[in-house]
Structure formats: structure tokens, C-alpha cells
Design a protein around this motif. Sequence first.
Motif, PDB file in Angstrom:
ATOM      1  N   PRO A   1      -1.075  -1.087 -12.060  1.00 39.95           N
ATOM      2  CA  PRO A   1      -0.874  -2.439 -12.538  1.00 39.95           C
ATOM      3  C   PRO A   1      -0.489  -3.241 -11.156  1.00 39.95           C
ATOM      4  O   PRO A   1      -0.053  -2.763 -10.106  1.00 39.95           O
ATOM      5  N   SER A   2      -0.508  -4.580 -11.716  1.00 37.72           N
ATOM      6  CA  SER A   2      -0.279  -5.406 -10.663  1.00 37.72           C
ATOM      7  C   SER A   2       1.158  -5.400 -10.154  1.00 37.72           C
ATOM      8  O   SER A   2       2.116  -5.086 -10.878  1.00 37.72           O
ATOM      9  N   GLY A   3       1.453  -5.419  -9.024  1.00 37.39           N
ATOM     10  CA  GLY A   3       2.902  -5.528  -8.616  1.00 37.39           C
ATOM     11  C   GLY A   3       3.292  -3.887  -8.535  1.00 37.39           C
ATOM     12  O   GLY A   3       4.586  -3.813  -8.017  1.00 37.39           O
ATOM     13  N   SER A   4       2.526  -2.996  -8.517  1.00 44.43           N
ATOM     14  CA  SER A   4       3.068  -1.629  -8.207  1.00 44.43           C
ATOM     15  C   SER A   4       3.032  -1.205  -6.939  1.00 44.43           C
ATOM     16  O   SER A   4       3.660   0.139  -6.741  1.00 44.43           O
ATOM     17  N   GLY A   5       2.859  -1.920  -5.923  1.00 42.80           N
ATOM     18  CA  GLY A   5       3.152  -1.638  -4.462  1.00 42.80           C
ATOM     19  C   GLY A   5       1.949  -1.044  -3.831  1.00 42.80           C
ATOM     20  O   GLY A   5       1.900  -0.648  -2.648  1.00 42.80           O
ATOM     21  N   LYS A   6       0.699  -1.309  -4.499  1.00 41.43           N
ATOM     22  CA  LYS A   6      -0.362  -0.854  -3.652  1.00 41.43           C
ATOM     23  C   LYS A   6      -0.681  -1.590  -2.337  1.00 41.43           C
ATOM     24  O   LYS A   6      -1.103  -0.924  -1.226  1.00 41.43           O
ATOM     25  N   THR A   7      -0.495  -2.771  -2.475  1.00 41.89           N
ATOM     26  CA  THR A   7      -0.895  -3.624  -1.267  1.00 41.89           C
ATOM     27  C   THR A   7       0.199  -3.396  -0.189  1.00 41.89           C
ATOM     28  O   THR A   7      -0.214  -3.026   1.036  1.00 41.89           O
ATOM     29  N   THR A   8       1.476  -3.153  -0.704  1.00 41.50           N
ATOM     30  CA  THR A   8       2.476  -2.680   0.315  1.00 41.50           C
ATOM     31  C   THR A   8       2.327  -1.513   1.002  1.00 41.50           C
ATOM     32  O   THR A   8       2.554  -1.207   2.036  1.00 41.50           O
ATOM     33  N   LEU A   9       1.644  -0.553   0.224  1.00 46.20           N
ATOM     34  CA  LEU A   9       1.292   0.737   0.946  1.00 46.20           C
ATOM     35  C   LEU A   9       0.076   0.583   1.839  1.00 46.20           C
ATOM     36  O   LEU A   9       0.419   1.132   3.093  1.00 46.20           O
TER      37      LEU A   9
ATOM     38  N   PHE B   1      -9.174  -7.622   3.284  1.00 42.83           N
ATOM     39  CA  PHE B   1      -7.907  -8.204   2.577  1.00 42.83           C
ATOM     40  C   PHE B   1      -8.331  -8.625   1.053  1.00 42.83           C
ATOM     41  O   PHE B   1      -9.474  -8.898   0.925  1.00 42.83           O
ATOM     42  N   GLN B   2      -7.201  -8.535   0.469  1.00 44.11           N
ATOM     43  CA  GLN B   2      -7.463  -8.740  -0.959  1.00 44.11           C
ATOM     44  C   GLN B   2      -7.858 -10.299  -0.835  1.00 44.11           C
ATOM     45  O   GLN B   2      -8.517 -10.669  -2.100  1.00 44.11           O
ATOM     46  N   HIS B   3      -7.176 -11.221  -0.119  1.00 46.62           N
ATOM     47  CA  HIS B   3      -7.543 -12.673  -0.011  1.00 46.62           C
ATOM     48  C   HIS B   3      -8.696 -12.921   0.899  1.00 46.62           C
ATOM     49  O   HIS B   3      -8.617 -14.093   1.300  1.00 46.62           O
TER      50      HIS B   3
ATOM     51  N   ARG C   1      11.452  -1.826   1.248  1.00 50.65           N
ATOM     52  CA  ARG C   1      12.526  -2.589   0.749  1.00 50.65           C
ATOM     53  C   ARG C   1      12.543  -3.922   1.175  1.00 50.65           C
ATOM     54  O   ARG C   1      12.405  -4.264   2.245  1.00 50.65           O
ATOM     55  N   TYR C   2      12.591  -5.075   0.095  1.00 51.37           N
ATOM     56  CA  TYR C   2      12.713  -6.424   0.573  1.00 51.37           C
ATOM     57  C   TYR C   2      14.168  -6.714   0.180  1.00 51.37           C
ATOM     58  O   TYR C   2      14.440  -6.925  -1.109  1.00 51.37           O
ATOM     59  N   GLY C   3      15.240  -6.579   1.061  1.00 55.58           N
ATOM     60  CA  GLY C   3      16.501  -6.924   0.436  1.00 55.58           C
ATOM     61  C   GLY C   3      16.889  -5.715  -0.355  1.00 55.58           C
ATOM     62  O   GLY C   3      16.706  -4.527  -0.121  1.00 55.58           O
TER      63      GLY C   3
ATOM     64  N   THR D   1      -7.764  -0.598  -6.151  1.00 50.76           N
ATOM     65  CA  THR D   1      -8.469  -1.280  -7.364  1.00 50.76           C
ATOM     66  C   THR D   1      -7.613  -1.376  -8.579  1.00 50.76           C
ATOM     67  O   THR D   1      -6.759  -0.490  -8.847  1.00 50.76           O
ATOM     68  N   HIS D   2      -8.019  -2.285  -9.461  1.00 48.82           N
ATOM     69  CA  HIS D   2      -7.403  -2.324 -11.039  1.00 48.82           C
ATOM     70  C   HIS D   2      -8.241  -1.588 -11.733  1.00 48.82           C
ATOM     71  O   HIS D   2      -7.870  -1.265 -13.062  1.00 48.82           O
ATOM     72  N   ASP D   3      -9.339  -1.376 -11.436  1.00 47.55           N
ATOM     73  CA  ASP D   3     -10.641  -1.054 -12.352  1.00 47.55           C
ATOM     74  C   ASP D   3     -10.750   0.618 -12.318  1.00 47.55           C
ATOM     75  O   ASP D   3     -11.148   1.156 -11.602  1.00 47.55           O
TER      76      ASP D   3
HETATM   77  N1  LIG Z   1       7.285 -10.186   1.318  1.00 47.05           N
HETATM   78  C1  LIG Z   1       7.519  -9.814   0.382  1.00 47.05           C
HETATM   79  N2  LIG Z   1       8.845 -10.182  -0.005  1.00 47.05           N
HETATM   80  C2  LIG Z   1       9.377  -9.812  -1.233  1.00 47.05           C
HETATM   81  N3  LIG Z   1       8.845  -8.959  -2.054  1.00 47.05           N
HETATM   82  C3  LIG Z   1       7.579  -8.657  -1.898  1.00 47.05           C
HETATM   83  C4  LIG Z   1       6.843  -8.974  -0.617  1.00 47.05           C
HETATM   84  N4  LIG Z   1       5.548  -8.645  -0.612  1.00 47.05           N
HETATM   85  C5  LIG Z   1       5.446  -7.933  -1.830  1.00 47.05           C
HETATM   86  N5  LIG Z   1       6.761  -7.880  -2.467  1.00 47.05           N
HETATM   87  C6  LIG Z   1       6.992  -7.395  -3.905  1.00 47.05           C
HETATM   88  O1  LIG Z   1       6.729  -5.925  -4.005  1.00 47.05           O
HETATM   89  C7  LIG Z   1       5.913  -5.588  -4.892  1.00 47.05           C
HETATM   90  C8  LIG Z   1       4.690  -4.816  -4.719  1.00 47.05           C
HETATM   91  O2  LIG Z   1       3.909  -5.808  -4.245  1.00 47.05           O
HETATM   92  P1  LIG Z   1       2.139  -5.249  -3.916  1.00 47.05           P
HETATM   93  O3  LIG Z   1       1.733  -6.663  -3.108  1.00 47.05           O
HETATM   94  O4  LIG Z   1       2.087  -3.990  -3.034  1.00 47.05           O
HETATM   95  O5  LIG Z   1       1.818  -5.160  -5.458  1.00 47.05           O
HETATM   96  P2  LIG Z   1       0.115  -4.881  -5.727  1.00 47.05           P
HETATM   97  O6  LIG Z   1       0.175  -3.432  -6.370  1.00 47.05           O
HETATM   98  O7  LIG Z   1      -0.728  -4.869  -4.520  1.00 47.05           O
HETATM   99  O8  LIG Z   1      -0.389  -5.879  -6.797  1.00 47.05           O
HETATM  100  P3  LIG Z   1      -1.742  -6.692  -7.127  1.00 47.05           P
HETATM  101  O9  LIG Z   1      -2.318  -5.493  -7.876  1.00 47.05           O
HETATM  102  O10 LIG Z   1      -1.183  -7.588  -7.802  1.00 47.05           O
HETATM  103  O11 LIG Z   1      -2.128  -6.993  -5.794  1.00 47.05           O
HETATM  104  C9  LIG Z   1       5.760  -6.773  -5.933  1.00 47.05           C
HETATM  105  O12 LIG Z   1       6.688  -6.944  -6.948  1.00 47.05           O
HETATM  106  C10 LIG Z   1       6.031  -7.898  -4.937  1.00 47.05           C
HETATM  107  O13 LIG Z   1       6.616  -9.124  -5.768  1.00 47.05           O
END
Ligand SMILES: Nc1ncnc2c1ncn2[C@@H]1O[C@H](COP(=O)(O)OP(=O)(O)OP(=O)(O)O)[C@@H](O)[C@H]1O
Lengths: 581, 360
Positions: free
Chosen positions: B43-51, B87-89, B18-20, B197-199
Motif C-alpha cells: 500500500p501507499s507509504g509502505s516504503g517501496k520508493t524508499t527501498l 521515476f514515479q513522477h 529513518r527520517y528523524g 506497483t500497486h496493482d
Molecule cells: N524525505 C522524506 N522525509 C520524511 N519522510 C519521508 C521522506 N520520504 C519518504 N518519507 C516517508 O516514508 C514513508 C515511505 O515512503 P515511500 O515513498 O517509500 O512510500 P511508497 O511505498 O513508495 O508509497 P507510494 O505507493 O504512495 O508511492 C512514507 O510514510 C513517507 O511519508
Amino acid sequence: MSASAVVSAPRRFQFGPLWLVLPALALLAVFFIFPLGRLFVLGVQDPGTGALTTEHYARLADTPVYWRILGITFRIAFLTAAFCLLLGYPLALWLSKMDSRRQSLMTLLVLLPFWTSYLVKTFAWMILLGNRGVLNSLLTDTGLLERPMRLMYNELGVIIGMVHAMMPLAVLTMLPVMNSIDNRLSLAAGTMGASRSQRFWLIYFPLSAPGVAAAGLLTFITSLGFFIVPAFLGGRGQTMLAQTIITQVQELVNWSFAAVLASLMVAATLVAIWIYNKFFGLSALSGQAPKVDGTPRGSAALRACGQRVLKDLAWLSSPFDRFASQDPSAKGGFSIYALVAVIFLVAPILVVFPLAFTSASSLQFPPPGYSLRWFEQYFSSPVWLAATLRSFGVAFATAFCATVLGGLAALALARSQSRWNGPIFALMLAPMVVPRIVIAVGLFYLMAQIGLVATNTGLVIGHTLLAIPYCFITIGAVLKSYDWRLNQAAETLGAGRLTILRRITLPLLRGGVISAALFAFVTSFDELTVAIFISGGLKTTLPKQMWDDMFLQLNPTLAAVSVVVLLIVTVILLATRKLQK
Amino acid sequence: MAAASQQGALVLEGLSKRYGTFTALEPTSLTIEDGEFLTLLGPSGSGKTTLLQMISGLTDPSEGRLIFNGEDWTHRPVNARGMGLVFQHYALFPHMTVAENVAFPLEMRKLPSAEMKTRVEETLRKVQLDQFAHRFPKELSGGQQQRVALARCLVFRPKVILMDEPLGALDKALREHMQLEIRRLHKEYGTTIIYVTHDQEEALVMSDRICVMNHARVEQIGAPSQIYGNPETLFAATFIGHSNVLSGEKVSSDGDVATIRTPFGTFSGKHTARDRSATDVSLIIRPEQMRLGSAPGDAFDGVTGRLTDLIYVGAETRLLLTLGSDTSLTLRHDPSAGDLPSIGDEVAVHWPKTAARIVT
Ligand SMILES: Nc1ncnc2c1ncn2[C@@H]1O[C@H](COP(=O)(O)OP(=O)(O)OP(=O)(O)O)[C@@H](O)[C@H]1O
Ligand SMILES: [Mg+2]
């Protein structure tokens, strides 16, 4: 999937990045905040009993001569700031319109006078403005004047010297804000039917206003605490507050009254900053354009009033649009102004060169012949050499300390999101904003008690204090563009913290760190105010030695010393520029 | 799933972030076996990178534990995990050449310089960058930079590799080549790979299992054929492959079979919904299961609709049918079923009941 119980992760105990700011904070607490507080208390204490008293303030209120000095100080500071903005704005505008390569080259012409020691600048003006000075000689020799004109030891001399001293600061503060203005906005306004003057006054000028205000603030508060120019170019009627403080401390040893005057100066500075912050926010001070977040500061009435004024200005200047748009030389006229402004900034400094090589033993202009005798004199004088060496040593030590402390602090703030960031940021910049004379007097009081007066340590501490803000800002700026994800990448590849710092972070920040060190070096190398109080009588620094000599007698050795100082600063400046590319 | 898992397995126990007040990842539990190729798809923003970042240790989880090989790794320092992360970037070091970037992890492991050199060369060859070894990252194209990032991770042969859209910037040919290279490496070294991946096509081709993510949570996890054939949710069904969807209300369910009432009729299908008690459900039929003509018997269901479009995509023709006002169906034209109807015709379609799925 098992619905396994969610185990909450215990938070790891971590030394947050904010700890890195501690060394700088400690230095500021002991040698900046504490002495300032002490000074303030001295002003309300009976020197004998230590009891609270208002007698010192009462004395101030009862003595008209101090009121006059206060009035003069504000008048000179205000006029200086006003002229700096008026003369500096077009120059900054001219620079901001250039492509970045040309701009960084031309900005050197502003940076050089910016980093030139105030003493050298003042010395140059004394040569120029004196009764038998360069200007008067030229004017009488060519028959334009019958008798020499009185150009210094009056308000005119002080204002000329002060504007010359402060204008580079004004230009360099306005330039980044102007650079950040999107030129397409004016073009867009043009497509909507705005005339040239309307585009300037209604679009461009309001966008550049934060830079103008920051420049005004910085020149005003620096001028408030200034004493070098009025001491040499002013007469009795131009005595300023800082000079009075020096007299109170050094000649009358009246600490209480000096403390009262210093407190007044700080109060005036704080009021100026408060007004500024109310309208613009402090962020513009560190050279960034403040965020325009759609919520204008200040009241709606004030805004409306300002817009009214800008509209009137646009209307007033609209008759000139016709010349500007038809006559291609309008742009030429602008460049000619910029050229004159640059000559005003640079030429006076250059006057020391011919005089350093004069064969005469006076500063007559033009020199009757050329020789190296004054350089010989300088290099064979044990007093000058000792002062030069000491200045170098202190400057090196200062550069090291200020870069480490300021750099760590910048790193800490870049990495932390603590709610303390704001106050710490303000504190780190404070030594740049509080008048130097006040810092110096406070330091003197403290260091006299702990035996640091006349020591190198004392000087290094004082100069580090003054240089920390520059290092903090410079390193903070490179950190802003640093990609922290590189640290993560290095970490996943197996690098520990120290390795990351050594192999990734420092190499990438090198340019910024070295420029910070060079800025700190120059700050210390040129510093006079703290040196006057802390360097002690016999062993002095180069600026202190120049100051003493300039009081005794103007002589060509001073010109030779000025040339040496100028060359050192120029070399450092060019080195910094090369590194920043 | 047994708590004590196999050697080398990576176990996530209720890991969340959680962020806040914002939840980037809901508590997630899953086990990644040793040597498995798991794809995170969503999809974008679903939490993949976070995991991924929590597994790598770059982000501290808000809750939960991470267990590797039976040890609690939740708070293990990043550089002690020895996981490779692409890294993604990219995150290439801008002040180092390509070769220096790739050598960096080997230096950290204090390899002898001769071995280091051969390893770097060999890896750069693998990603077809051997002639760029002495360039700086900013002198490379996006795709080349991405391959450097890949090489920098492959070079130290980590046990676990986490890849965040490592092929996103590559063209199709290079992408397919790199997919094969990654597959080969995965087989050769038995590396565990967690791949973002998105694909969806890439996910289907490469993975042992796919983890479909949406709205900060795992929708469904399983083998590609499992997810394609038996989606549990509407999201999983529509995100992977194309689906015809008829929404309605569940009227009965009996073991593996359920019946749904929709505005176009009442149908039955295999009940794969994750939430068995839900009544708001959808019927899913893949386009290749639909045929023209009315239902030939009890084992089939069917509807009629208006043909609104015919799309030629090379080998096949797709028919677009509209039912009611806002429901449309797609089916593939089967040449053996007769001639193509014309646009505007009312046509009947049918499908085997065993091919339909009922999901939430
Ligand atoms: N440091 C942070 N502070 C606040 N919110 C964050 C932070 N990092 C990620 N988020 C939020 O957490 C959610 C998941 O982000 P994440 O980067 O895991 O998405 P993703 O699935 O990898 O998307 P993408 O396919 O676009 O890379 C997003 O809504 C993002 O805005
Ligand atoms: Mg991502």
C-alpha cells in the motif's frame, strides 16, 4: 531470509551545499559587517587616544540642531511612507484585479519609474516645480496664477519628490501579496451576507495587510537614509540625516560624529524592522505572502483592537456601498484614479524628453525649437563619455559578481536544511535594508585605509554588495519552482555534478539568472551613494557626474543624459520581461 | 541463504531508512538474483520508493549495506552504478525534446552520434512514440510522458532497472502492451528488474518473485504462486487475491498442521504463519476452495451462515454469507452443486482442510 547482522553505514564525508554560500558571506563579512562594526566603534571612541568615550553622543544630545534634523528625517520618512501606502494601495489593488497578461503589461508602468534613477526623477521634478518651471509656466501663462507658486525648496517639494521616488517600491511590494489572496474568500463572505464594505475591510484588507506593512517598512527605512530628493527639492529646513552625514564626512572630516549619526540611523532601521517582524514576520519582505498558520502574531488585545477599527471602518464606508453597487461607473472611477496615479508616476519622467531636444540653452518650457545640440554636446564631452564608459564597465563587472555570488548563495539555501539558513537568509538581504548611506560611509572608511578609494575594484565591490540581495531573491525565486528530482534523474542516467549543472540546472534557470544579472547591472548603473564616496574626484561614474552637474547648474545636457540613461534602463527592463516569460 | 551469492546478484543487508524518528523502512535483508524480475507490492507509504531509491543510490541508507556482484556499493555514486530508474513522477527534462531526453543517457556514455540516433529511434518505436520525437514533454499526455520515461531508461540497456510504478498512468490496453514489452526486454537482455506497483494483478502476471511490503517492512517474499497459496500473514493473504478470514486463537499445532478456535467452531489447516509461536491467528480459505453444503467427511471443515447477497460478475456468481455479526465469507457458485439458494436462507459451506491456511 538471513537475519544478517545490521552493519551501520559510515557517513560519507560530504561538502554540504551550504559551502556555496561562503564567497558571498566572505564579501559581506569583510565589506559590510566589518565596516558597520567599525563605524559603530568609531562613535564610542576618542579619535586621539582610542579610549572608550560617550562624548560624541553627548555632543549630539547637547546640540538642538541635530535633534531638529532627526525630527525632520523621521517626519519626512513617515509622511513619505504614509502617502506611498495611501496612494499606492488602490493602484496595487487595481493591478491585482487584472488577468495576469494585462497585469504584467500594466506593471511595466510601475517598473519603469521604479528602475529610473533617482537623479533623473529628481532632475525632472526640478524642471517641473521650479519658480520658472513647467508647472508654474503653465499656470501663469494660462492666467490661473498671477505669480509663480513656491513648489520646491520647501517640505511640499520634498514630499512630492519622495513619494514619487518611493511609490513604485510600495506598489511592487504590495502587489504579490494581493495577487496571492484568494478572491473566493470575499465571494464566500458575500454569500454569508457581508456588504461590500464589510467584505473589503473585514476580509480583503486584513489579508493584504502583510503586504501593506512590508511596503510601509521598506519605504520608511529607504526614506530614512535618503538624501538626493531633499538635497535638490528641499530648503535648509528640510535637511535630512543622510545629508548631515555626508557633510560630516566630506566637509568636516568628523568621523566620530558621522559614525554616531550612522549608528542612530541603523538603530532606527532596526527598531522599525523589529516592530515589523513582531507582527508580520520577515518572510513577506522577499515578496511572498507570509504563511497564515493560524497563530496570529501580536497580542490578542491588539488583534481585538484592530478588528474593532476595521469594523468601524466598514460601518463608516457602508453608506457608499449604495453608489458602488448601483452605479457601474464606480468601477470606472477606480480606473480613473489608477490612471491618474500612473500618470503621476510616469509623466514627470517624460518631461525630460522635450527638454533634451531643445534648441535653447536654458530649460525653458515649452522649448522654443528643437535640435540635437545637447546630445552632440554630451557625445563630444570627454568627461561625460568617460563617466558613461566607466559606469558601463563597473555595471558589467557588478552584474557578473553579484549574479555568481548571489546565485550560489541562493542555491546553497535552496539545497540545505541547516539551522543556519535563517540567519544567512537575513544577512543576504541586509544590504538592501541597511541604509545605503551607512554602507557607503563604512566602505569609504575601510577602503581609504586599504587604498581602494577611486579604484574600479572598490566601486565594483561596493555595488556588488548592494546588488547581491536582488540577485539572491531573483534566483531564489526561480530555484523555488525548480524540480530537484530532475537532478536525480540525470544522475541515474549517468551524468556527473558538473554535467548536471551545465545541461539541466543552468538551462532551466537561465531566465532567472539573466534577469538577476540585468537587475544587478541597473542597480550599479544607477548607483550614486557609494559612488559619491568611492569613485574619487576625477574619474567618476555617470550618476556621480550628474550629481555634480546638478549642483553646479541645471542645463539641457543633463536632460540629454537623462534621456540616454532612461533609454538604457528601459531596454534592459524590456529584455528582462521578455526573458521571464 | 548463503552469504556468498551468485554472480550479478544484488544483496541487501539490513538496509534501513529513518527520517528523524520516523522509520520509512525497517532493516531489510534480501537477495535479488541476476536476471530476476522482483516486484515490490504494497500500500501507499509502505516504503517501496524508499527501498528503490536506496538501491539506486539516490537516498543514503541509515543502516545496512548494499552489495552488487560481491562489491560493497552502499556509497557508490549514483552515476557510477549504471542502474536505470524509471521515476514515479517521470522526471523528464522540460527543456529537452522527447528525442533529446532519450538521447541523454547515451550522450553521457559518449556514444557516436550515428549510433545514438538509431538507438533513440528504435527505442521510441518500441514505446510507440516515434512520431512524437520532436515534441517537448509538456506537449504530451500523462501516459505518453510515462512512456518517454520508460524509453529513456531502456535506451542505455542497464544491467539493473528499477521501475517505480512505470505504468500507473496508462489505459488498460496500453498497459498490457507495455507489460509484455517489459517482459520481453527482461527475457531478451537478461536484465534484473525491480518493479514497484500497486496493482496485484500486474504483480502476479509479471514477477518471478513478489515482495509484499507493509508498514515499512517486508511482509513476505516469494514466487506469486507461493504467496497466493501459502501466505504467511493476514496482510499478505488479503492484499493478494481475495481471502475468507476467520480469526481466533491457536489451540494446538503439530508440525505443519495447526488448530484454531473461532466463534464459529474449531478448524484446522496448514500452519504457514511466519511467527510459529503466535497464538492470535487467522484461518484463511480462498473463495474458490469453498463449496455449498455441509462437510462431506473428516477431511473437510464447514460452517453455516445467512446468505446476504448474490453478485453476478459475468462468468460466475459470488455468494456473500454472514456469520455472526461482523464476519463474512465469499464463495463462488459452482453450477454442478445444484441450484442457487435465495437471499436470507441459512446455508452450509465446507472446504477441504488441506486448503485452509493458518497465518498471523
Ligand atoms: N524525505 C522524506 N522525509 C520524511 N519522510 C519521508 C521522506 N520520504 C519518504 N518519507 C516517508 O516514508 C514513508 C515511505 O515512503 P515511500 O515513498 O517509500 O512510500 P511508497 O511505498 O513508495 O508509497 P507510494 O505507493 O504512495 O508511492 C512514507 O510514510 C513517507 O511519508
Ligand atoms: Mg512510491
